[in-house]
Every structure is written in C-alpha cells, then in structure tokens.
Write a protein that holds these residues in place. Sequence first.
Motif, PDB file in Angstrom:
ATOM      1  N   THR A 117       0.646  -1.240   0.051  1.00  0.00           N
ATOM      2  CA  THR A 117      -0.120  -0.055   0.160  1.00  0.00           C
ATOM      3  C   THR A 117       0.906   1.398  -0.046  1.00  0.00           C
ATOM      4  OG1 THR A 117      -0.237   0.109   2.281  1.00  0.00           O
ATOM      5  CG2 THR A 117      -1.779  -1.168   1.243  1.00  0.00           C
ATOM      6  N   LEU A 173      -0.882   3.368  -3.168  1.00  0.00           N
ATOM      7  CA  LEU A 173      -2.517   2.818  -2.977  1.00  0.00           C
ATOM      8  C   LEU A 173      -2.937   3.580  -1.682  1.00  0.00           C
ATOM      9  CD1 LEU A 173      -4.107   0.769  -4.318  1.00  0.00           C
ATOM     10  CD2 LEU A 173      -3.936  -0.912  -2.751  1.00  0.00           C
ATOM     11  N   ARG A 177      -6.181   6.505  -2.036  1.00  0.00           N
ATOM     12  CA  ARG A 177      -7.120   6.293  -1.067  1.00  0.00           C
ATOM     13  C   ARG A 177      -7.368   7.757  -0.165  1.00  0.00           C
ATOM     14  NH1 ARG A 177      -5.719   3.136   4.001  1.00  0.00           N
ATOM     15  NH2 ARG A 177      -4.557   5.099   3.961  1.00  0.00           N
ATOM     16  N   ILE A 192      -8.973   0.369   1.320  1.00  0.00           N
ATOM     17  CA  ILE A 192      -8.156  -0.796   1.180  1.00  0.00           C
ATOM     18  C   ILE A 192      -8.624  -1.961   1.511  1.00  0.00           C
ATOM     19  CG2 ILE A 192      -5.834  -1.403   1.119  1.00  0.00           C
ATOM     20  CD1 ILE A 192      -5.026   1.575   0.708  1.00  0.00           C
ATOM     21  N   LEU A 201      -7.870  -1.321  -4.110  1.00  0.00           N
ATOM     22  CA  LEU A 201      -8.459  -0.025  -3.714  1.00  0.00           C
ATOM     23  C   LEU A 201      -9.821  -0.354  -4.023  1.00  0.00           C
ATOM     24  CD1 LEU A 201      -8.110   2.814  -3.016  1.00  0.00           C
ATOM     25  CD2 LEU A 201      -8.177   3.271  -5.446  1.00  0.00           C
TER      26      LEU A 201
END
Length: 479
Positions: A117, A173, A177, A192, A201
């Motif tokens: 992430t 990621l 978000r 996530i 996502l």
Amino acid sequence: MAVISSLGVGANLDLSGLLDKLAASESAPLVALQKQQTSYTAKLSAYGTLKNALSNFQAAASKLADATLFKGATVASSAADVLSASADSTAVAGSYAVSVTQLAQAQSLVSGGVASTTSAIGAGGATTVTIGFGTIAGTLNTTTGTYNAGATFTADAARPPVSLTIDSTNNTLAGIRDAVNKTTGIGVTASIVNDGTTNRLVLTSTMTGQKSSMRISVTGDAAVGSLLANDPAGTQNLKQTITATDAALTVNGIAVTSTTNTVASSVQGVTMTLAKIGSSTLTVSRDTASVESAVAAFVNAYNALQATASQLTKYDLAKKSGAALVGDSTLRSIQTGIRSALNTPQAGALKVLSSVGVSFQKDGTIAFDAAKLKTAFAGNREAVVELFAGAGGNAGMGTQVAALVETFTGSSGKLSNATAGVNATLKSLDTRYAATEVSVGAKVARYRAQFTQLDMMMARMNATTSYLTSQFSAMNPSK
C-alpha cells in the motif's frame, strides 16, 4: 471618677433589664414593618406561582391554536421489516398495497491487486484523475465484473465531474485512497481491502441509484491510468462488484422507481423507507391521538391552574389565617375572565367546548370525554379545527385563550402590574424599615447614655454615704 463595669452596678438597680424593655418597646414599629414585609413577600411569591400556572395553561391553549395539529396522520406498515413509513399533514387516509422488488444500491468498483500500500505507482508525474457519474446501459459480465462491448455511459448533467491530482507525494495505493477521501464533493469513498494475498482499492459511490454509476478518466502517468481508468463504454481497469440500481416497487399495482430507498412521492404525504424485498400494506389514518393528547393537556393545565388558585386563597379556620392571595382582586379577575372565555360560544358549526367532550364540573374544574372528541373529529374534522384553531379569519378557542392569558401575564398585564405594585411596596417598606431602625437605635443609645450617667451618679452618692458613715462611726466610738 467612678468607673462602671456593668450597667446598674453603681446604682444597684436593674438598669440593663430596664434598657432592654425600653429597646423592645421602641422596636415595636420594626416588628410591625417586618410582618408587612413577610406578608408582601409571600404575596409576591404567590403571584410567581400563579404566573407559572397561567403560562402552562397558555402553552396548552397555543398548541390547540395550531391548525396543523388537527391535520396530522399516522401510517402503519404490516411488514416493518420490508418497509417503514411516516406521514405528514397532506396524507390521505386509506390503504396501500406495496410490493418491493428491488432496493436502491450504490455502485462499488475494485482495482487490481497491489503488493504494497506504500509502494510508488508510476513515476510520480502530475496525474489528473476525474470521476463523473451517470447511467450505464449494457450487459455486465458477472465473471469479469466488466461491461460487454456495446455498453454506453450517459453522464448525469446535474452532477459535474470532480478531479483530483496524483503526484509524487501520493502515488501509492494508500496515497490515492487518502486523496479521494480528502477531495470535497467528489461523491466517492475509498478504502483498501487485503484479500489475503494482495491489496485492492475499493471505490464506492456515496449515492445510490443508476445515475450514480462511475466513469473514471486518468490523464498523466500511465501506471495510475492502468490502475484507475474505467469507462463502461471503453477501457475498464476496475471490476464492478456492486451494480448501481434504483429501488423498484409497486403501489396498488402502479410501478414506481426511486434513486434511493427513501421514497417520498409515490403516496401523497407518505415517506417510505425500504429495507428489503417483500410486500407490505400501508394503512394511513387521521392522527386523533395527538389531538386527544393536546385537549387533555389543555384540560389538565386549566385544572392545575384552578388547584393553584384554591391553594393560594385557602383559609385555615383552626389557625385563623389565610394564604397569601385570600381576597385578592387580581386573582378573582383572572379566574372570571378565563371562565367567561371558555363559556363564550364560537362562530363555527361547533359552538361550545362541551360539543367535543370538554365540560365544566360543579367544583369549578373541567372534565374531558375523549370518546366524544373522537366522534366529533370523525364526523366533522374541519369543525373541530375551527372550534380550537379558528378559520376564515375568526380566531378559535385556543387562540382566544392564549391571547387572554397574555393580557394577564404580559409586561402591561394585570398580574404584571400587581407584581410591580407589590415590589414597589416592598421597596418602600425597606426604606421605612431602615429609617425606623436608625431612629430606634438613636433612642436606645440615648437611653443607654442617660442610664450610664444615672448609674455613675448613684455610685458617687453611695460612695459618699459610705465615707460619711465611716467618719461618723469614728467620731462616736462604741463604749
């Protein structure tokens, strides 16, 4: 000079006791003033109690003066797990068969898997992600979660697309978000989800309904585009896991659709909240319970006012003393005025309160027959409304009584004037008490000074007598 340590010692007289009696006699006017102050203070408190009871009665009358009270409706659902409902004053009494075949849903899209992430996606160049909303027409491949060729997307003209920027500061990621969630008015929430092997996502529309399907375009970094770009009529890099749908139902056999699960326009004055697919019968009725409650509150407030008045004018024969407002003309005038207003015939079809179950009793209270009100309400609702709230420019009983009480409790009302008079009297008594107290103190001080002089003089005379007696005794020694 002789020194007096205690008043009366020198004269061998109870001058101290005599001074106390004189002080008590001189203080008699103060005691009388204190009694008057106590009496007027009690009267002031009684007026406050009376005003509170009048205010409660006025509030109950004002509620009856509101015509919307009598236009309320209640609605019951035979299957509350399928749908619940509420009604407003425009609802029409009746029964409605409702069948819910589909609930409104918000679209949800899922990205491909990303190992970390926090790992950078792409080179970090400035990239614009634009999210628009509209309606998708086409066939969804449930296996791939994408639409087959030939699908179309019609943008919702009422919702302009919203853009956000992805660059080297947020091209992960987690960064994407956060960028989505921080963008005002974007209409999407991002989260996530880790499926056990990779991170994905999830983008979910904040609004339900077919018009809230998403189309996402990306300009800039190709890697970000490969992750997010999604056009139902073109390239689709996201998988649709939940389809945006409208709620679908029938009301008495008539098909109805709604973009949300709150349906407010299909049945007049009724708002339905859909919970699941199924059937229910809605029963809309006139809300007589609220009217009964308001009339009962009015009756109770009047009776409480009467009880308060009785308590404030009570006379105790055994103690031969009366309450603070025994014989008070202000209270008598208020009671007479209210009783007269409640007995005054009205202009509408229903002339008097007894026609709706409100009637005077021998003890001066009023009673309420709810069954009689229900009958009158069912037979001629508008006449009941006119009786209490008025119609055609005529004030109803509720308005009249509320206005009457205002003439008592308002800034220039009878009760307010009486209260002001008592306050003025108390102020005058305070002034008289202070002046009298000074006068009494001066007199007692003068008495004390005179008694002290007498005591000292008598002490000197006694001393002289003793001296002469001793001298005479010396001159005539006993043989």
